[in-house]
Design a protein around this motif. Structure first.
Motif, PDB file in Angstrom:
ATOM      1  N   TYR A  35       7.814 -10.661 -39.066  1.00 21.01           N
ATOM      2  CA  TYR A  35       6.589 -10.032 -39.883  1.00 21.01           C
ATOM      3  C   TYR A  35       6.832  -8.783 -40.157  1.00 21.01           C
ATOM      4  N   GLY A  40      -2.338   0.181 -41.202  1.00 16.73           N
ATOM      5  CA  GLY A  40      -3.690  -0.334 -41.934  1.00 16.73           C
ATOM      6  C   GLY A  40      -3.639  -1.799 -42.770  1.00 16.73           C
ATOM      7  N   MET A  41      -2.519  -2.301 -42.686  1.00 16.38           N
ATOM      8  CA  MET A  41      -2.402  -3.381 -43.561  1.00 16.38           C
ATOM      9  C   MET A  41      -2.203  -4.564 -42.877  1.00 16.38           C
ATOM     10  N   GLU A  42      -2.274  -5.958 -43.631  1.00 21.65           N
ATOM     11  CA  GLU A  42      -2.140  -7.072 -42.566  1.00 21.65           C
ATOM     12  C   GLU A  42      -0.698  -7.448 -42.380  1.00 21.65           C
ATOM     13  N   LEU A  43      -0.324  -8.144 -41.573  1.00 23.04           N
ATOM     14  CA  LEU A  43       0.959  -8.901 -41.126  1.00 23.04           C
ATOM     15  C   LEU A  43       1.315  -9.840 -42.067  1.00 23.04           C
ATOM     16  N   LEU A  45       4.503 -12.756 -43.260  1.00 20.00           N
ATOM     17  CA  LEU A  45       5.719 -13.328 -42.719  1.00 20.00           C
ATOM     18  C   LEU A  45       7.132 -13.244 -43.622  1.00 20.00           C
ATOM     19  N   GLN A 104       1.137 -17.927 -30.671  1.00 20.72           N
ATOM     20  CA  GLN A 104       2.217 -16.891 -31.017  1.00 20.72           C
ATOM     21  C   GLN A 104       2.370 -15.813 -30.233  1.00 20.72           C
TER      22      GLN A 104
ATOM     23  N   ARG B  34      -7.802 -17.204 -34.429  1.00 20.28           N
ATOM     24  CA  ARG B  34      -7.449 -16.206 -33.326  1.00 20.28           C
ATOM     25  C   ARG B  34      -7.755 -14.955 -33.328  1.00 20.28           C
ATOM     26  N   ILE B  89      -7.465  -7.932 -34.907  1.00 15.98           N
ATOM     27  CA  ILE B  89      -7.254  -8.856 -35.928  1.00 15.98           C
ATOM     28  C   ILE B  89      -7.409  -9.968 -35.915  1.00 15.98           C
ATOM     29  N   ARG B 101       0.868 -22.223 -40.564  1.00 18.99           N
ATOM     30  CA  ARG B 101       0.775 -20.958 -41.256  1.00 18.99           C
ATOM     31  C   ARG B 101      -0.418 -20.201 -40.879  1.00 18.99           C
ATOM     32  N   LEU B 102       0.042 -18.802 -40.554  1.00 17.73           N
ATOM     33  CA  LEU B 102      -1.215 -17.953 -40.002  1.00 17.73           C
ATOM     34  C   LEU B 102      -1.452 -17.033 -41.305  1.00 17.73           C
ATOM     35  N   PHE B 104      -3.534 -13.199 -41.904  1.00 19.43           N
ATOM     36  CA  PHE B 104      -3.824 -12.410 -41.068  1.00 19.43           C
ATOM     37  C   PHE B 104      -4.931 -11.392 -41.842  1.00 19.43           C
ATOM     38  N   GLY B 105      -6.060 -10.887 -41.251  1.00 20.06           N
ATOM     39  CA  GLY B 105      -6.775 -10.100 -41.601  1.00 20.06           C
ATOM     40  C   GLY B 105      -5.845  -8.678 -41.584  1.00 20.06           C
ATOM     41  N   ARG B 106      -6.823  -7.556 -42.002  1.00 20.57           N
ATOM     42  CA  ARG B 106      -6.225  -6.289 -42.025  1.00 20.57           C
ATOM     43  C   ARG B 106      -6.556  -5.487 -40.638  1.00 20.57           C
TER      44      ARG B 106
END
Lengths: 115, 114
Positions: A35, A40-43, A45, A104, B34, B89, B101-102, B104-106
């Protein structure tokens, strides 16, 4: 605590250099992931693998490449680093926790800065 | 479009106080939700995982709730400690592929002051 390791933890490198970020896990997990995360941002992939000799690109386009020659090892390579590659790179692996749920586990990350 | 939205973006509370973080999602088909805790400069660590049939799950001082009908989740932290300072998160997994697939929020950046 998950047994997943990343090296180096921090890397500052000049433009044009080739770099390899190492990721290894000792849990025997088949699935592994890379990732990219900006502050401040999302991960996002960028690569994943179902197992040995299996690699796929993720949702976010990346100039990096990966390989999976051994179950426990999933290195990421940038042939020519650029300032736009500056980011945090997180490696993860997963195993089936229960029906339809894959837990994960994340490594500590590599903070890459390209000058 | 599959999305995960979290609020507030940041939160400051005093040690010992409780707080609640919110998560709304549009991911479909839904598999599980999660909550992760991510300390600065570290990788995320799982706190709870909830499937469609579960509407609450606790892990010590952390309690997560899930309303799959309204597609909302919350994370409640009781008796906060300085070590709770981190980004929290919300992550939603779909069941449309074997990868799971995941999304994600910020994250919500929580700061606990003494």
């Amino acid at each position: 605590e998950a047994d997943i390791y990343q090296t180096p933890r921090y890397l500052v490198i000049g433009t044009g250099k080739k770099i390899t970020l190492e990721c290894s896990q000792t849990m025997g997990h088949d699935k592994m992931y890379w990732y990219q995360q900006d502050p401040g941002m999302e991960l996002h992939l960028i690569h994943y693998s179902y197992g040995v000799n299996s690699t796929e690109k993720g949702d976010l386009s990346s100039e990096s490449t990966v390989s999976r020659i051994r179950t426990e090892h999933f290195p990421l390579t940038l042939e020519s680093a650029r300032p736009s590659h500056t980011s945090q790179y997180l490696c993860a692996s997963s195993t089936k926790a229960r029906d339809r749920v894959y837990e994960q586990y994340f490594g500590p990350g590599t903070r890459l800065t390209v000058t | 479009k599959n999305q995960v939205e979290q609020s507030p973006q940041s939160l400051i509370i005093l040690e010992g106080k409780n707080c609640t973080l919110q998560c709304n999602y549009t991911v479909s088909p839904f598999s599980n939700l999660r909550w992760y805790k991510q300390d600065t400069g570290r990788g995320p660590v799982s706190l709870t995982i909830m499937t469609f049939s579960e509407n609450t799950k606790s892990n010590g001082r952390y309690t997560a709730t899930l309303d799959a009908d309204t597609k909302q989740s919350s994370l409640h932290i009781t008796a906060s400690q300085l070590s709770d300072s981190a980004s929290y998160i919300c992550v939603v997994s779909d069941r449309g592929s074997t990868l799971g697939r995941l999304y994600f929020g910020r994250g919500t950046q929580l700061t606990v002051w003494p």
